[in-house]
Design a protein around this motif. Structure first.
Motif, PDB file in Angstrom:
ATOM      1  N   LEU A  53      -7.915   9.372  -3.710  1.00 12.06           N
ATOM      2  CA  LEU A  53      -6.748   8.506  -3.531  1.00 12.06           C
ATOM      3  C   LEU A  53      -7.197   7.066  -3.295  1.00 12.06           C
ATOM      4  O   LEU A  53      -6.625   6.130  -3.856  1.00 12.06           O
ATOM      5  CB  LEU A  53      -5.908   9.019  -2.363  1.00 12.06           C
ATOM      6  CG  LEU A  53      -4.584   8.333  -2.086  1.00 12.06           C
ATOM      7  CD1 LEU A  53      -3.689   8.319  -3.318  1.00 12.06           C
ATOM      8  CD2 LEU A  53      -3.871   9.019  -0.930  1.00 12.06           C
ATOM      9  N   LEU A  59      -1.115   6.361   4.975  1.00 11.78           N
ATOM     10  CA  LEU A  59      -0.867   7.800   4.863  1.00 11.78           C
ATOM     11  C   LEU A  59      -0.233   8.350   6.134  1.00 11.78           C
ATOM     12  O   LEU A  59       0.677   9.186   6.071  1.00 11.78           O
ATOM     13  CB  LEU A  59      -2.168   8.535   4.544  1.00 11.78           C
ATOM     14  CG  LEU A  59      -2.665   8.366   3.114  1.00 11.78           C
ATOM     15  CD1 LEU A  59      -4.111   8.811   2.994  1.00 11.78           C
ATOM     16  CD2 LEU A  59      -1.771   9.122   2.137  1.00 11.78           C
ATOM     17  N   THR A  79       0.417   3.948  -2.921  1.00 10.40           N
ATOM     18  CA  THR A  79       0.068   5.309  -2.511  1.00 10.40           C
ATOM     19  C   THR A  79       1.066   6.306  -3.074  1.00 10.40           C
ATOM     20  O   THR A  79       0.679   7.346  -3.621  1.00 10.40           O
ATOM     21  CB  THR A  79       0.003   5.405  -0.975  1.00 10.40           C
ATOM     22  OG1 THR A  79      -1.003   4.503  -0.496  1.00 10.40           O
ATOM     23  CG2 THR A  79      -0.318   6.812  -0.516  1.00 10.40           C
ATOM     24  N   LEU A 132      -5.616   2.555   4.124  1.00  6.31           N
ATOM     25  CA  LEU A 132      -5.118   3.754   3.463  1.00  6.31           C
ATOM     26  C   LEU A 132      -4.801   4.830   4.491  1.00  6.31           C
ATOM     27  O   LEU A 132      -3.750   5.483   4.409  1.00  6.31           O
ATOM     28  CB  LEU A 132      -6.114   4.277   2.424  1.00  6.31           C
ATOM     29  CG  LEU A 132      -5.673   5.529   1.676  1.00  6.31           C
ATOM     30  CD1 LEU A 132      -4.344   5.310   0.949  1.00  6.31           C
ATOM     31  CD2 LEU A 132      -6.752   5.964   0.697  1.00  6.31           C
ATOM     32  N   TRP A 149       0.828  -1.204   0.000  1.00  2.06           N
ATOM     33  CA  TRP A 149       0.000   0.000   0.000  1.00  2.06           C
ATOM     34  C   TRP A 149       0.863   1.255   0.000  1.00  2.06           C
ATOM     35  O   TRP A 149       0.470   2.275  -0.571  1.00  2.06           O
ATOM     36  CB  TRP A 149      -0.964  -0.013   1.178  1.00  2.06           C
ATOM     37  CG  TRP A 149      -1.871  -1.202   1.140  1.00  2.06           C
ATOM     38  CD1 TRP A 149      -1.994  -2.170   2.101  1.00  2.06           C
ATOM     39  CD2 TRP A 149      -2.760  -1.598   0.082  1.00  2.06           C
ATOM     40  NE1 TRP A 149      -2.901  -3.122   1.703  1.00  2.06           N
ATOM     41  CE2 TRP A 149      -3.387  -2.796   0.475  1.00  2.06           C
ATOM     42  CE3 TRP A 149      -3.081  -1.053  -1.163  1.00  2.06           C
ATOM     43  CZ2 TRP A 149      -4.323  -3.457  -0.324  1.00  2.06           C
ATOM     44  CZ3 TRP A 149      -4.012  -1.719  -1.965  1.00  2.06           C
ATOM     45  CH2 TRP A 149      -4.625  -2.895  -1.541  1.00  2.06           C
TER      46      TRP A 149
END
Length: 128
Positions: free
Chosen positions: A54, A70, A40, A66, A36
């Motif tokens: 996103l 982040l 990302t 996510l 991820w």
């Protein structure tokens, strides 16, 4: 203050720093090279995105994963988060200069994987 060195990873590997369980770069390496994390970073190369955009771009990631990714990338100073006091609340994510550099390097690896995919998926023993 933390000093940053531009020592190439190949040199660090030769020294064995990243191979040491105590090496702090392992945490960053884990965040940047997680599935991820990679997706990302690649998604944010095109520019600033809101969380929902996103999430659509990083197809298959859960909202929770996510958000966690982040936060990790923001903690590594690779992603910048900007929130706006609007109704409904708006949050934008963008790559920092370090994040852009990391994303470019990850993109090169992703490009190599994509172009080598027929060989990587080929059945049979690997040639020595």
């Amino acid at each position: 203050m933390v000093e940053w060195s531009a020592t190439p990873l190949s040199d660090a590997l030769e020294r064995g720093d990243v191979l040491s369980p105590d090496c702090p770069s392992r945490l960053i390496l884990n965040h940047v090279t997680s599935k991820w994390g990679v997706l990302t970073l690649l998604s944010l190369r095109s520019g600033t995105l809101r969380f929902s955009a996103l999430r659509r771009k990083v197809s298959g990631v859960s909202e929770r994963m996510l958000a966690q990714t982040l936060q990790q990338l923001e903690g590594c100073r690779l992603v910048d988060r900007r929130s706006y006091a609007e109704v409904p609340p708006r949050v934008d994510y963008t790559l920092t200069p370090l994040g852009r550099e990391a994303a470019d390097r990850v993109a090169a690896l992703a490009d190599w994987i994509e172009s080598s995919l027929p060989f990587l998926l080929e059945p049979g023993p690997v040639a020595a």
